[in-house]
Structures are given as C-alpha cells and as structure tokens.
Design an enzyme around this catalytic site. Structure first.
Site, PDB file in Angstrom:
ATOM      1  N   GLY A  17       0.788  -1.230   0.000  1.00  0.00           N
ATOM      2  CA  GLY A  17       0.000   0.000   0.000  1.00  0.00           C
ATOM      3  C   GLY A  17       0.813   1.268   0.000  1.00  0.00           C
ATOM      4  O   GLY A  17       0.320   2.311   0.425  1.00  0.00           O
ATOM      5  N   SER A  18       2.037   1.230  -0.521  1.00  0.00           N
ATOM      6  CA  SER A  18       2.833   2.461  -0.551  1.00  0.00           C
ATOM      7  C   SER A  18       2.214   3.496  -1.487  1.00  0.00           C
ATOM      8  O   SER A  18       2.291   4.707  -1.229  1.00  0.00           O
ATOM      9  CB  SER A  18       4.279   2.165  -0.960  1.00  0.00           C
ATOM     10  N   ASN A  19       1.582   3.040  -2.562  1.00  0.00           N
ATOM     11  CA  ASN A  19       0.906   3.981  -3.453  1.00  0.00           C
ATOM     12  C   ASN A  19      -0.378   4.513  -2.816  1.00  0.00           C
ATOM     13  O   ASN A  19      -0.735   5.681  -2.994  1.00  0.00           O
ATOM     14  CB  ASN A  19       0.609   3.310  -4.792  1.00  0.00           C
ATOM     15  N   MET A 104      -3.502  -6.801  -7.647  1.00  0.00           N
ATOM     16  CA  MET A 104      -2.943  -7.919  -8.400  1.00  0.00           C
ATOM     17  C   MET A 104      -4.013  -8.964  -8.737  1.00  0.00           C
ATOM     18  O   MET A 104      -3.926 -10.127  -8.365  1.00  0.00           O
ATOM     19  CB  MET A 104      -1.797  -8.553  -7.612  1.00  0.00           C
ATOM     20  N   HIS A 105      -5.031  -8.507  -9.415  1.00  0.00           N
ATOM     21  CA  HIS A 105      -6.075  -9.401  -9.915  1.00  0.00           C
ATOM     22  C   HIS A 105      -6.605  -8.785 -11.197  1.00  0.00           C
ATOM     23  O   HIS A 105      -6.961  -7.599 -11.216  1.00  0.00           O
ATOM     24  CB  HIS A 105      -7.202  -9.554  -8.886  1.00  0.00           C
ATOM     25  N   ASN A 136      -5.609   2.639 -13.455  1.00  0.00           N
ATOM     26  CA  ASN A 136      -4.659   1.668 -12.923  1.00  0.00           C
ATOM     27  C   ASN A 136      -3.237   2.203 -13.039  1.00  0.00           C
ATOM     28  O   ASN A 136      -2.862   2.804 -14.045  1.00  0.00           O
ATOM     29  CB  ASN A 136      -4.757   0.349 -13.707  1.00  0.00           C
ATOM     30  N   HIS A 138       0.653   1.363 -13.485  1.00  0.00           N
ATOM     31  CA  HIS A 138       1.480   0.281 -14.032  1.00  0.00           C
ATOM     32  C   HIS A 138       2.916   0.769 -14.192  1.00  0.00           C
ATOM     33  O   HIS A 138       3.140   1.829 -14.791  1.00  0.00           O
ATOM     34  CB  HIS A 138       0.924  -0.173 -15.376  1.00  0.00           C
ATOM     35  N   ASP A 178      -3.472  -3.629 -19.222  1.00  0.00           N
ATOM     36  CA  ASP A 178      -2.531  -2.511 -19.339  1.00  0.00           C
ATOM     37  C   ASP A 178      -2.529  -1.869 -20.724  1.00  0.00           C
ATOM     38  O   ASP A 178      -1.521  -1.291 -21.153  1.00  0.00           O
ATOM     39  CB  ASP A 178      -1.104  -2.956 -18.968  1.00  0.00           C
ATOM     40  N   GLU A 207       6.278   6.301  -9.052  1.00  0.00           N
ATOM     41  CA  GLU A 207       4.880   5.879  -8.930  1.00  0.00           C
ATOM     42  C   GLU A 207       4.128   6.748  -7.925  1.00  0.00           C
ATOM     43  O   GLU A 207       2.976   7.128  -8.161  1.00  0.00           O
ATOM     44  CB  GLU A 207       4.808   4.421  -8.459  1.00  0.00           C
TER      45      GLU A 207
END
Length: 228
Positions: A17-19, A104-105, A136, A138, A178, A207
């Site tokens: 969860g750093s973003n 990640m899904h 999203n 990426h 993506d 990011e």
C-alpha cells in the site's frame, strides 16, 4: 462546474500500500484538494495497505475479499461472479473515481460493466446514470511489459541492451491488460552499473508522484474542486 462536495475515491490494493499511502498523504492538500478516500478494498487479507487505511486520520473503511475463499464459500459462483461482487461493493461506496494501486487481480468484463452501469437499488431495474472511471497504475511505458513483473522485465531488457529507459503510467482500465488510454506517463531513465534494487526504488518513487497527479487529473475533469 466546481462543487464543494468532497471528491470520493475508492482504492484497490493487494500489497504494502505504498501507493495508497501517497494518496492518503496528498488528501486535502494542494496536490489532491477536497478529496477523501471512502473505501480501501484488498484481495489479500495480510496486505499491509489495510493497516495504512486503518491508521489514517480519520480511519478509512476497508473491505477484504479474495477470489479463492469466495469460490469456496460459493461453489455455484464463478470468477466473473467474484468480479461483479467486488464491483458492487465499490459502487455502494459511491466513488467518483476508482484507483487500482497495486491491485494484483485481472478483472474480467463484469467489473467494468458494473462501473459503466448498474442497478440503482430502486428495485425497478433502472440503470444508474453514473459511469465511474477506473484507472490503474502500471510500472512501465504504454505497450511495454504489460502484466506482472514489469520492473524485473524492464531491468533485464536493459541489461541485454534492448532498452535505455522504462517508466510509469496511469491508464484507464479496459478489458485488455494494461492497454487502456494513458492518463499520465513518466519516463524513468536507466543507468549502467545500477543494481535492480536501486532501479526499483526509483520506479516506486516515481509511482508515488504519478498516481497522485493522475488521480487529480481524472478527478478535476469530472468533478473540479471548488474555486479558491
């Protein structure tokens, strides 16, 4: 048209969860004014991002649901049903924008269809008029290193002399992984002699900036903050 109503975000995570933390830190500052995160969704029970949400001031509500436990609990259901269930949870939070920040899904069509239109809860089957953008983060440039392990694959390609730079983007989510229209792109140059950990650190630092800037860009387009 600007509004005094706080802009609402739902953030989906799978890991540290750093973003998410970058978004939390930017809330109601000049970087992300008049904005709140109303829900954090995780598909991993141990994701540290859930603790980040709980530790925020005020605390951010969270929701956990993983695919395999869902299928085990509902043997008559499918992966598509899981996607729609997550989408319904997200919709009930009434966000202006949904941000996938290390989620990640890979969603199927069902999730995106729910974001385009859904039952409004009135019971008459009338579609809700509100379309909810889904974006999203990426860690690669458009068309390069789609999918998982993008940082590792970019670093290896650099070592082979195939590329001189990589990057980070935030894009609109579409069915193809993506491949949605980019919202914001940032190039990350690569340096000879730099190890993978150092490169990865620079990508992550990029990011944290890009996710905030891109989220604000999308929010400002659909729901401008009030004039100062």
């Amino acid at each position: 048209m600007s509004s005094s109503r706080p802009r609402r975000l739902v953030v989906l995570i799978s890991g540290s969860g750093s973003n998410l933390q970058a978004l939390i830190d930017a809330l109601n500052t000049s970087e992300l004014p008049n904005t709140s995160i109303v829900l954090v969704v995780s598909n991993r029970k141990a994701a540290y991002g859930l603790q980040r949400a709980a530790s925020a001031v005020p605390a951010i509500p969270t929701y956990y649901q993983a695919l395999q436990p869902f299928l085990k609990q509902n043997p008559d259901k499918s992966r598509a049903d899981y996607d729609r269930e997550v989408a319904r949870v997200v919709r009930r939070a009434n966000p202006d924008v949904v941000v996938l920040a290390g989620w990640m899904h890979v969603f199927g069509d069902g999730f995106l269809e729910e974001m385009e239109t859904a039952d409004d809860g009135s019971g008459d089957g009338a579609p809700a008029p509100k379309r909810i953008p889904v974006i999203n983060l990426h860690p690669a440039l458009p068309g390069a290193f789609d999918g998982t392990h993008a940082i590792d694959r970019a670093y290896d390609a650099f070592q082979r002399g195939e590329i001189t730079h990589s990057g980070v983007m935030v894009h609109h989510v579409v069915k193809e992984v993506d491949r949605g229209e980019p919202v914001l792109i940032r190039v990350v140059n690569m340096h000879h002699g730099e190890d993978k950990d150092a490169f990865e650190k620079r990508v992550h630092e990029t990011e944290w900036k890009v996710i905030v800037e891109a989220t604000r860009k999308v929010l400002d387009k659909i729901h401008p903050p009030p004039l100062q």
